[in-house]
Design an enzyme around this catalytic site. Structure first.
Site, mmCIF file in Angstrom:
data_model
loop_
_atom_site.group_PDB
_atom_site.id
_atom_site.type_symbol
_atom_site.label_atom_id
_atom_site.label_comp_id
_atom_site.label_asym_id
_atom_site.label_seq_id
_atom_site.Cartn_x
_atom_site.Cartn_y
_atom_site.Cartn_z
ATOM 1 N N TYR A 19 0.942 -1.282 0.056
ATOM 2 C CA TYR A 19 -0.028 -0.155 -0.019
ATOM 3 C C TYR A 19 0.955 1.312 0.088
ATOM 4 O O TYR A 19 0.527 2.404 0.785
ATOM 5 C CB TYR A 19 -0.886 0.060 1.234
ATOM 6 C CG TYR A 19 -1.544 -1.268 1.503
ATOM 7 C CD1 TYR A 19 -2.749 -1.613 0.694
ATOM 8 C CD2 TYR A 19 -1.386 -2.010 2.614
ATOM 9 C CE1 TYR A 19 -3.367 -2.849 1.002
ATOM 10 C CE2 TYR A 19 -2.238 -3.064 2.902
ATOM 11 C CZ TYR A 19 -3.197 -3.626 2.079
ATOM 12 O OH TYR A 19 -4.207 -4.582 2.180
ATOM 13 N N TYR A 146 -14.060 -5.528 4.319
ATOM 14 C CA TYR A 146 -12.897 -5.854 4.015
ATOM 15 C C TYR A 146 -12.548 -7.222 4.162
ATOM 16 O O TYR A 146 -12.813 -7.539 5.017
ATOM 17 C CB TYR A 146 -11.773 -4.987 4.484
ATOM 18 C CG TYR A 146 -10.529 -5.286 3.915
ATOM 19 C CD1 TYR A 146 -9.662 -4.689 2.843
ATOM 20 C CD2 TYR A 146 -9.466 -6.420 4.684
ATOM 21 C CE1 TYR A 146 -8.362 -5.187 2.343
ATOM 22 C CE2 TYR A 146 -8.359 -6.808 4.337
ATOM 23 C CZ TYR A 146 -7.816 -6.151 3.037
ATOM 24 O OH TYR A 146 -6.379 -6.647 2.515
ATOM 25 N N ASP A 240 -16.378 -13.670 8.890
ATOM 26 C CA ASP A 240 -14.813 -13.532 8.407
ATOM 27 C C ASP A 240 -14.430 -12.771 9.873
ATOM 28 O O ASP A 240 -14.323 -11.531 10.322
ATOM 29 C CB ASP A 240 -14.445 -12.480 7.494
ATOM 30 C CG ASP A 240 -13.040 -12.155 7.410
ATOM 31 O OD1 ASP A 240 -12.523 -12.466 8.276
ATOM 32 O OD2 ASP A 240 -12.706 -11.605 6.244
ATOM 33 N N LYS A 269 -4.731 -13.982 11.652
ATOM 34 C CA LYS A 269 -3.960 -13.195 12.600
ATOM 35 C C LYS A 269 -3.659 -13.528 14.147
ATOM 36 O O LYS A 269 -2.564 -14.638 14.202
ATOM 37 C CB LYS A 269 -5.036 -12.040 12.840
ATOM 38 C CG LYS A 269 -5.107 -11.191 11.231
ATOM 39 C CD LYS A 269 -5.598 -9.867 11.426
ATOM 40 C CE LYS A 269 -5.884 -9.204 10.266
ATOM 41 N NZ LYS A 269 -4.725 -8.383 9.855
HETATM 42 N N1 PMP Z 1 -10.345 -10.427 6.235
HETATM 43 C C1 PMP Z 1 -10.140 -9.306 7.453
HETATM 44 C C2 PMP Z 1 -11.529 -8.990 8.256
HETATM 45 C C3 PMP Z 1 -8.944 -8.764 7.688
HETATM 46 O O1 PMP Z 1 -8.785 -7.723 8.431
HETATM 47 C C4 PMP Z 1 -7.916 -9.165 6.603
HETATM 48 C C5 PMP Z 1 -6.464 -8.688 6.772
HETATM 49 N N2 PMP Z 1 -6.419 -7.316 7.601
HETATM 50 C C6 PMP Z 1 -8.054 -9.988 5.856
HETATM 51 C C7 PMP Z 1 -9.249 -10.849 5.449
HETATM 52 C C8 PMP Z 1 -7.106 -10.577 4.950
HETATM 53 O O2 PMP Z 1 -5.917 -11.348 5.362
HETATM 54 P P1 PMP Z 1 -4.557 -11.421 5.072
HETATM 55 O O3 PMP Z 1 -4.058 -9.863 5.004
HETATM 56 O O4 PMP Z 1 -3.663 -12.240 5.888
HETATM 57 O O5 PMP Z 1 -4.668 -11.891 3.650
#
Ligand code: PMP
Length: 422
Positions: A19, A146, A240, A269
């Site tokens: 980014y 997102y 998610d 995470k």
């Molecule tokens: N879903 C959510 C809710 C996220 O916060 C993120 C990453 N910030 C992702 C998916 C994507 O995960 P990654 O960056 O490990 O691909």
């Protein structure tokens, strides 16, 4: 950067940062090591981490239990292909996640990144219907959400957010709508979903907080309405929990606050405590059963190289031990108290639009965010690692942070914003 190590000066000309406009960006800070809640820079400075490395390092850095578990696994095998072979940490992790998640969320597909786990959930949804003789090719998703940066996941993000709009003409054409936030909107959403059900494989959402979309929160009743809408329309529901999972919103999983069982849940995470790339898509029995057949074409067609990564799963098992051994719900609650106490006074500053918290997430939203980039070095000068984005200055500290360190973070936000009020 003066006095930077050789690896920094030699490597920087060859790296591509995330980014980041590489021409105009400030040079990134070289991190030599990290321990507890502190990032140690190559020039000897230490920063208190207010972000947990994009919300992953919930136990802080270098946690002895996680490091030891990884060392033990490294001596056995870092990784062995998951096709035709399995390993102990991956199977143990699957059993533990199935036990810990509600209802019959029992089948784990272990991958390496959050985006990939969302892609897998999306493919599971489409193939679930295909295996039952129905083609459904659309996802319903929400403004402000997102779910990742890969092509499939970008197509379920809010297209107006960030840089994904550049790719709109090559993305799947999905169905974007507003998250229902009251009974009237819930009724309207249920009718909308029913009307389009024959095209829709799944509804996908982030539970309780839209993270990368600006830390925008909603109540647990929204999740209940979405679950009801999906049940009534016969559509699958993907939640998610990549950001929210493992106590970030106060409870182990955000879905516990709504008392719902989604059809698929994605985790990453804090799953590995940030010690290893790892993600899991966990599916309910009914989803798995739709693939369970004599026909090889009904198998799930996905299998990343690093699937079921033994070292990553060992880290995750150790991370789960920690979540089980100590009361992380209480830690998140204490963090919330200090976030409220420390950030609420920002509300009185002229450029502050809103202050909000949920669990171990604290947000100060600015009215005018035109100088937000200029705040970043000021935080570093003050000895903290805080990365404002869009129009928010926020904290998602490691859940093990001490009161004193957290107070230093909230004080710094107040002081920096007070001194820079435009
Ligand atoms: N879903 C959510 C809710 C996220 O916060 C993120 C990453 N910030 C992702 C998916 C994507 O995960 P990654 O960056 O490990 O691909």
């Amino acid at each position: 950067m003066p006095n930077s190590p050789e690896w920094y000066s030699e490597g920087l000309g060859h790296i591509w940062l995330p980014y980041t406009q590489m021409k105009t960006t400030r040079p990134p800070l070289p991190v030599e090591s990290a321990g507890g809640v502190r990032l140690k820079l190559a020039d000897g400075r230490e920063l208190i981490d207010g972000i947990s490395s994009w919300w992953a390092a919930s136990h802080g850095y270098g946690n002895a239990h996680i490091v030891e578990a990884m060392k033990v696994q490294l001596d056995k095998a870092a990784h062995v292909m998951f096709g035709g072979l399995v390993n102990e940490p991956a199977l143990k992790l699957s059993k533990r996640l199935a036990d810990m998640l509600p209802g019959d969320l029992n089948r784990c597909f272990i991958a390496e990144s959050g985006s990939v786990s969302v892609e897998v959930a999306m493919k599971m949804a489409v193939q679930y219907f295909l295996n039952r003789g129905e083609r459904r090719s659309k996802f319903v998703h929400f403004r402000g959400t997102y779910h990742g940066d890969t092509l499939g996941t970008m197509a379920v993000c809010d297209p107006d957010e960030g840089m994904h709009s550049l790719f709109s003409d090559i993305l799947m054409d999905n169905m974007l709508t507003d998250l229902p936030r009251n009974e009237t909107e819930a009724t309207a959403f249920k009718a909308y979903l029913k009307e389009h059900a024959s095209d829709v494989a799944a509804v996908i959402t982030e539970p309780l907080v839209q993270g990368a979309g600006g830390m925008v929160m909603h109540g647990p009743e929204t999740l209940k309405w979405l679950r009801e809408a999906c049940d009534e329309a016969g559509v699958l529901f993907i939640v998610d929990e990549i950001f929210t999972g493992f106590y970030r919103t106060g409870t182990r999983f955000a879905i516990e606050q709504a008392d719902i069982v989604p059809d698929m849940v994605t985790l990453s995470k804090a799953l590995s405590g940030g010690a290893s790339p790892l993600s899991v898509c966990v599916a309910r029995d009914e989803i798995f059963d739709a693939f369970y057949d004599d026909d090889p074409m009904k198998a799930l067609m996905h299998g990343p190289t690093y699937m079921g990564h033994a070292l990553g799963c060992a880290a995750a098992n150790a991370s789960l031990d920690l979540f089980e051994q100590e009361d992380y719900g209480a830690k998140a609650k204490r963090i919330n108290e200090l976030l409220v106490e420390g950030l609420e006074r920002c509300r009185a500053l002229p450029n502050v639009k809103d202050v909000r918290t949920l669990g171990a997430i604290g947000v100060v939203q600015l009215e005018d965010a035109s100088n937000i980039e200029a705040l970043k070095p000021l935080f570093v000068e003050a000895g903290v690692w805080i990365r404002p984005f869009r129009d928010i200055v926020y904290l998602t500290p490691p859940l093990v942070i001490s009161d004193d360190d957290l107070i230093k973070l909230t004080n710094t936000i107040y002081q920096v914003l007070k001194a820079n009020q435009t």
